[in-house]
Structures are given as C-alpha cells and as structure tokens.
Design a protein around this motif. Structure first.
Motif, PDB file in Angstrom:
ATOM      1  N   GLU A 227       0.873  -1.122   0.103  1.00 49.76           N
ATOM      2  CA  GLU A 227      -0.062  -0.082  -0.106  1.00 49.76           C
ATOM      3  C   GLU A 227       0.920   1.038  -0.036  1.00 49.76           C
ATOM      4  OE1 GLU A 227      -3.364   0.307   0.193  1.00 49.76           O
ATOM      5  OE2 GLU A 227      -3.427  -1.733  -0.550  1.00 49.76           O
ATOM      6  N   VAL A 228       0.790   1.967  -0.911  1.00 48.77           N
ATOM      7  CA  VAL A 228       1.472   3.338  -1.131  1.00 48.77           C
ATOM      8  C   VAL A 228       0.771   4.442  -1.028  1.00 48.77           C
ATOM      9  CG1 VAL A 228       3.203   4.459  -2.680  1.00 48.77           C
ATOM     10  CG2 VAL A 228       3.333   1.935  -2.223  1.00 48.77           C
ATOM     11  N   SER A 229       1.123   5.379  -0.348  1.00 52.97           N
ATOM     12  CA  SER A 229       0.419   6.803  -0.474  1.00 52.97           C
ATOM     13  C   SER A 229       1.712   7.767  -1.009  1.00 52.97           C
ATOM     14  CB  SER A 229       0.158   7.385   0.864  1.00 52.97           C
ATOM     15  OG  SER A 229      -1.133   6.464   1.168  1.00 52.97           O
ATOM     16  N   VAL A 230       1.004   8.829  -1.538  1.00 53.96           N
ATOM     17  CA  VAL A 230       1.990   9.982  -2.002  1.00 53.96           C
ATOM     18  C   VAL A 230       1.232  11.257  -1.380  1.00 53.96           C
ATOM     19  CG1 VAL A 230       3.075  11.206  -4.142  1.00 53.96           C
ATOM     20  CG2 VAL A 230       2.521   8.595  -4.041  1.00 53.96           C
ATOM     21  N   ASN A 231       2.254  11.966  -0.895  1.00 57.06           N
ATOM     22  CA  ASN A 231       1.704  13.382  -0.410  1.00 57.06           C
ATOM     23  C   ASN A 231       2.649  14.487  -0.890  1.00 57.06           C
ATOM     24  OD1 ASN A 231       0.621  15.460   0.873  1.00 57.06           O
ATOM     25  ND2 ASN A 231       1.056  14.829   2.804  1.00 57.06           N
ATOM     26  N   GLU A 232       2.719  14.685  -2.099  1.00 60.30           N
ATOM     27  CA  GLU A 232       3.689  15.711  -2.592  1.00 60.30           C
ATOM     28  C   GLU A 232       2.991  16.796  -3.326  1.00 60.30           C
ATOM     29  OE1 GLU A 232       6.430  13.640  -5.073  1.00 60.30           O
ATOM     30  OE2 GLU A 232       7.238  12.347  -3.443  1.00 60.30           O
ATOM     31  N   GLY A 233       3.628  18.005  -3.412  1.00 56.34           N
ATOM     32  CA  GLY A 233       2.972  19.100  -3.857  1.00 56.34           C
ATOM     33  C   GLY A 233       1.408  19.379  -3.562  1.00 56.34           C
ATOM     34  N   HIS A 234       0.573  19.506  -4.526  1.00 56.80           N
ATOM     35  CA  HIS A 234      -0.821  19.991  -4.349  1.00 56.80           C
ATOM     36  C   HIS A 234      -1.617  18.701  -4.245  1.00 56.80           C
ATOM     37  CE1 HIS A 234       0.432  24.049  -5.099  1.00 56.80           C
ATOM     38  NE2 HIS A 234       0.784  23.634  -6.309  1.00 56.80           N
ATOM     39  N   MET A 235      -1.175  17.463  -4.188  1.00 58.41           N
ATOM     40  CA  MET A 235      -2.249  16.421  -4.376  1.00 58.41           C
ATOM     41  C   MET A 235      -1.670  15.331  -3.395  1.00 58.41           C
ATOM     42  SD  MET A 235      -2.396  15.942  -8.284  1.00 58.41           S
ATOM     43  CE  MET A 235      -3.392  14.520  -8.325  1.00 58.41           C
ATOM     44  N   THR A 236      -2.581  14.702  -2.604  1.00 55.90           N
ATOM     45  CA  THR A 236      -2.309  13.482  -1.819  1.00 55.90           C
ATOM     46  C   THR A 236      -3.174  12.352  -2.490  1.00 55.90           C
ATOM     47  OG1 THR A 236      -2.354  14.741   0.138  1.00 55.90           O
ATOM     48  CG2 THR A 236      -2.798  12.504   0.623  1.00 55.90           C
ATOM     49  N   MET A 237      -2.442  11.208  -2.718  1.00 60.66           N
ATOM     50  CA  MET A 237      -2.810  10.197  -3.644  1.00 60.66           C
ATOM     51  C   MET A 237      -2.803   8.923  -2.655  1.00 60.66           C
ATOM     52  SD  MET A 237      -2.347  10.878  -7.338  1.00 60.66           S
ATOM     53  CE  MET A 237      -3.085   9.555  -7.837  1.00 60.66           C
ATOM     54  N   GLY A 238      -3.655   7.793  -2.771  1.00 58.11           N
ATOM     55  CA  GLY A 238      -3.377   6.775  -2.045  1.00 58.11           C
ATOM     56  C   GLY A 238      -4.217   6.535  -0.642  1.00 58.11           C
ATOM     57  N   PRO A 239      -4.103   5.455  -0.033  1.00 61.41           N
ATOM     58  CA  PRO A 239      -3.347   4.486  -0.273  1.00 61.41           C
ATOM     59  C   PRO A 239      -3.683   3.521  -1.675  1.00 61.41           C
ATOM     60  CG  PRO A 239      -4.442   4.063   1.703  1.00 61.41           C
ATOM     61  CD  PRO A 239      -4.795   5.294   1.217  1.00 61.41           C
ATOM     62  N   SER A 240      -2.717   3.200  -2.375  1.00 62.30           N
ATOM     63  CA  SER A 240      -3.035   2.370  -3.537  1.00 62.30           C
ATOM     64  C   SER A 240      -2.053   1.197  -3.548  1.00 62.30           C
ATOM     65  CB  SER A 240      -2.660   3.342  -4.855  1.00 62.30           C
ATOM     66  OG  SER A 240      -3.700   4.070  -4.817  1.00 62.30           O
ATOM     67  N   PRO A 241      -2.745   0.077  -3.962  1.00 65.15           N
ATOM     68  CA  PRO A 241      -1.818  -1.252  -4.040  1.00 65.15           C
ATOM     69  C   PRO A 241      -0.989  -1.052  -5.159  1.00 65.15           C
ATOM     70  CG  PRO A 241      -4.020  -1.752  -4.721  1.00 65.15           C
ATOM     71  CD  PRO A 241      -4.023  -0.287  -4.262  1.00 65.15           C
ATOM     72  N   VAL A 242       0.341  -1.130  -4.953  1.00 68.18           N
ATOM     73  CA  VAL A 242       1.416  -1.141  -5.904  1.00 68.18           C
ATOM     74  C   VAL A 242       2.212  -2.397  -5.830  1.00 68.18           C
ATOM     75  CG1 VAL A 242       3.492   0.188  -6.886  1.00 68.18           C
ATOM     76  CG2 VAL A 242       1.288   1.429  -5.769  1.00 68.18           C
TER      77      VAL A 242
END
Length: 89
Positions: free
Chosen positions: A53-68
C-alpha cells in the motif's frame, strides 16, 4: 472487466499516475486483481509479486493508499526493475 479466476492469462500492471494503476490483459482489457501478494511466471522464471500500500503526499495532491506491485525473482530474491506480461499462479 475480466476476473483473473475466469481463465489463465498473461497480465501486466499499467501505472496510470503513481501510485494509481491497473492490471490489464494482452488485449488491454482491465483485469480484476486481488490486493494481496502472489506468485507468477515471467519469461519462464518464477517470480514473487509483492503488493504494498503506497501513499503519495507531494505538491498539491495527496494520493493513495493504492496497491502497488513490486516484482522479485523467486530464486535470487533480486528486484526486477522491468517486467512485462506475467502469468499469475
């Protein structure tokens, strides 16, 4: 959408926008996959497909958690950097 349980096929993971992605078959059809790690074959070799499970919190967007998925050679345990179509076991 095709279910993996319907038939044995070759599939690959298409990253859409990290960490979002989807599994597709050789015809480009989306394949419903489990969000758990599994064994597969790739170019005649046994591999492990580890789902994290990966989450990304960079810049203006927060994405995840998503299965990668991350792919490993089952014999050497080395990470495979480039993987095409695999055959899930």
């Amino acid at each position: 959408m095709t279910s993996l349980g319907e038939l044995i096929m070759k599939i690959k993971y298409n990253s859409i926008y990290y960490p979002k992605g989807e599994w597709v078959d050789e015809n480009g059809n989306k394949v419903e996959m489990r969000d758990k790690s599994f064994h597969a074959k790739y170019n005649g070799r046994d591999i492990f497909v580890i789902i994290n499970e990966v989450s990304v919190n960079e810049g203006h967007m927060t994405m995840g958690p998503s299965p990668v998925p991350t792919f490993y050679d089952a014999e050497t345990l080395e990470e495979l950097k480039s993987v095409g179509y695999i055959e899930p076991k």
